[in-house]
Write an enzyme that holds these catalytic residues in place. Sequence first.
Site, PDB file in Angstrom:
ATOM      1  N   HIS A 229      -0.214   0.068   9.211  1.00 52.12           N
ATOM      2  CA  HIS A 229      -1.375   0.530   8.451  1.00 52.12           C
ATOM      3  C   HIS A 229      -2.376   1.236   9.348  1.00 52.12           C
ATOM      4  O   HIS A 229      -3.546   1.315   9.035  1.00 52.12           O
ATOM      5  CB  HIS A 229      -2.076  -0.633   7.763  1.00 52.12           C
ATOM      6  CG  HIS A 229      -1.209  -1.325   6.780  1.00 52.12           C
ATOM      7  ND1 HIS A 229      -0.380  -2.354   7.137  1.00 52.12           N
ATOM      8  CD2 HIS A 229      -1.029  -1.123   5.460  1.00 52.12           C
ATOM      9  CE1 HIS A 229       0.278  -2.764   6.060  1.00 52.12           C
ATOM     10  NE2 HIS A 229      -0.097  -2.041   5.038  1.00 52.12           N
TER      11      HIS A 229
ATOM     12  N   GLY B 239       0.823  -1.195   0.000  1.00 47.91           N
ATOM     13  CA  GLY B 239       0.000   0.000   0.000  1.00 47.91           C
ATOM     14  C   GLY B 239       0.859   1.248   0.000  1.00 47.91           C
ATOM     15  O   GLY B 239       1.997   1.227   0.451  1.00 47.91           O
ATOM     16  N   SER B 240       0.316   2.352  -0.519  1.00 51.08           N
ATOM     17  CA  SER B 240       1.014   3.634  -0.402  1.00 51.08           C
ATOM     18  C   SER B 240       0.788   4.174   1.009  1.00 51.08           C
ATOM     19  O   SER B 240      -0.014   3.645   1.773  1.00 51.08           O
ATOM     20  CB  SER B 240       0.482   4.611  -1.454  1.00 51.08           C
ATOM     21  OG  SER B 240       0.853   4.168  -2.739  1.00 51.08           O
ATOM     22  N   GLY B 241       1.517   5.231   1.345  1.00 51.12           N
ATOM     23  CA  GLY B 241       1.389   5.808   2.681  1.00 51.12           C
ATOM     24  C   GLY B 241       2.528   5.412   3.605  1.00 51.12           C
ATOM     25  O   GLY B 241       2.544   5.803   4.762  1.00 51.12           O
ATOM     26  N   HIS B 242       3.487   4.608   3.075  1.00 49.47           N
ATOM     27  CA  HIS B 242       4.639   4.169   3.878  1.00 49.47           C
ATOM     28  C   HIS B 242       5.938   4.800   3.385  1.00 49.47           C
ATOM     29  O   HIS B 242       7.017   4.319   3.684  1.00 49.47           O
ATOM     30  CB  HIS B 242       4.786   2.652   3.822  1.00 49.47           C
ATOM     31  CG  HIS B 242       3.565   1.898   4.187  1.00 49.47           C
ATOM     32  ND1 HIS B 242       2.925   2.073   5.388  1.00 49.47           N
ATOM     33  CD2 HIS B 242       2.830   0.983   3.500  1.00 49.47           C
ATOM     34  CE1 HIS B 242       1.859   1.280   5.437  1.00 49.47           C
ATOM     35  NE2 HIS B 242       1.776   0.625   4.297  1.00 49.47           N
TER      36      HIS B 242
ATOM     37  N   LYS C  62       5.594  -8.370   2.184  1.00 51.13           N
ATOM     38  CA  LYS C  62       5.322  -8.218   3.613  1.00 51.13           C
ATOM     39  C   LYS C  62       4.121  -9.096   3.978  1.00 51.13           C
ATOM     40  O   LYS C  62       3.189  -9.238   3.189  1.00 51.13           O
ATOM     41  CB  LYS C  62       5.030  -6.749   3.957  1.00 51.13           C
ATOM     42  CG  LYS C  62       6.200  -5.835   3.619  1.00 51.13           C
ATOM     43  CD  LYS C  62       6.015  -4.413   4.122  1.00 51.13           C
ATOM     44  CE  LYS C  62       4.781  -3.713   3.597  1.00 51.13           C
ATOM     45  NZ  LYS C  62       4.684  -3.635   2.124  1.00 51.13           N
TER      46      LYS C  62
ATOM     47  N   ASP D 196      -1.408  -8.450   0.516  1.00 50.37           N
ATOM     48  CA  ASP D 196      -0.138  -8.493  -0.218  1.00 50.37           C
ATOM     49  C   ASP D 196       0.184  -9.924  -0.615  1.00 50.37           C
ATOM     50  O   ASP D 196       0.604 -10.199  -1.741  1.00 50.37           O
ATOM     51  CB  ASP D 196       1.001  -7.929   0.649  1.00 50.37           C
ATOM     52  CG  ASP D 196       0.879  -6.430   0.877  1.00 50.37           C
ATOM     53  OD1 ASP D 196      -0.256  -5.931   0.928  1.00 50.37           O
ATOM     54  OD2 ASP D 196       1.907  -5.748   1.009  1.00 50.37           O
TER      55      ASP D 196
END
Lengths: 333, 211
Positions: A219, A54-57, A105, A110
């Site tokens: 998350h 996911g984006s945001g990391h 991960k 995922d």
Amino acid sequence: MKKLINNPENVVKEELEGISYAHPDLVKVFFDPNYIVRADAPVQGKVGIVSGGGSGHEPMHGGFVGMGMLDAACPGAVFTSPTPDQMLEATKAVNGGAGVLHIVKNYTGDIMNFEMAADLARAEGIDIESVVIDDDVAVQDSLYTAGRRGVGTTVLAEKLCGAAAEERRSLKQVADLCRKVNGWGRSMGMALTSCTVPHVGKPTFDLPEDEMEIGIGIHGEPGRERMKVKSADEITEMLMEPIVKDLPYKSGDEVLIFVNSMGGTPLIELYIIYRKAYEIAQKHGLKVVRHLIGPYITSLEMAGCSITLLKMDDDLKKLWDAPVKTPGMRWGA
Amino acid sequence: MTISRDDVLMWIKNYAGVIRENKEYLTDLDAAIGDADHGANMDRGFQAVLGKMPELADKDIGTIFKTVGMTLLSTVGGAGGPLYGTLFLQAGMKTAGKMELSLEDLVTTFEAAISGVVMRGKAEVGDKTMIDALTPALEALKKASEENQPIAEALAAFAEAGKKGMESTTPLVAKKGRASYLGARSAGHQDPGATSSYLLLRTAADTWGDA
């Protein structure tokens, strides 16, 4: 919600456009499906390394694409796994004939999406190895859960495997190295605040001003335990002791300590955490031979930190010191 | 009494509307025990499916399901993408070339679709997942088919069993997916995946009830 965005729907697309303008010397960005590959991909004869999530990391994973680290990254929507078509296109784009390693991960989404992508890539004749990172000691009882989450060790595995692939080690060797790093790395994180996913518009969970969440994932999913905020030294002990016990690390072991910001915690606080983590390591007889301090695997604007300990040997030290040239990590090149 | 290819398209179209209406509800359920993206992800996927509707206007049911599955796979992300993608892809394999479905066809189609979800997610009934709504619904549909009930009644039983299954997830402690990290704290919340699954079954019963 107060954020520097235009439209929540366009957050990932506009971020990728920014990356493509900023780093044309290092990476190429593709859209629909979205993926980032190193500028000189595919590198003939070299194992390709693909990760994603996911984006945001940020900077993980897109910021780690480049010489000495990842060949490609697949960004999903914020906090949402990317899809098999992205992973398949990225895998094809970086296949230099020596096979492709997927670093995944341990999150249900995922895992399932990468499994489907690996099946599709194999059907096209590409050798694929997949290694799952599951280093989060906060998840205790793995029989009754989806297993330990993949957190800080992912960053270290991407750096070390990237260096090994540059040395032209084989797919099996790079995958075995990745499994070794996963086996030797342990992490635990905590949050002082929640975070807000742009398209949701409100905090993922409520955390009162005087409380913290211990054992948080990346998350914004709630962690293992909630309590009143304590001092930096007490928090560092609460993260370090379960890590040191878990492997277990032995007196005399050489280690890398990685102190990571969840996004909103400044460097001044990370060094305070590192200070205590270093002293705790010394108390256990561990020799700190390398370190990494900063925001590398974040949860949007969440305040908090994670600590990762990785047992080191001569090979890992050499691979850690090898040149790396990516938007988010760069030395020796 | 059969379900026509137009009925199938109407089901998908209605479900896209149901997801849009329940987007925030699903996201709120997910925020309690997951990562607050289920409603947004499902809505993104089914809006993309709506975009494919024109090209499906004259296609067989197998092609419709396969297209829905592939579209969900490439747009939903998370765990929902592979799970709902697999559900529709497996349904598509059982219905290749078909222009209408009998109640028996519905049983074999949902059986394949739900087995696909079980295989992909490796979950069992009681793990607090989609399976908790889907499996009892399938059992109810099978039973109604064996008893030669009219399609409308069979579908009503199907949706009702799905609803009970969905509600049964509330006290459960999650054993799969992101909610499992919460351990005992996941109890007391209805599972978002079981909820979107129930809505899929309920929409089928509502759409096809007078077929």
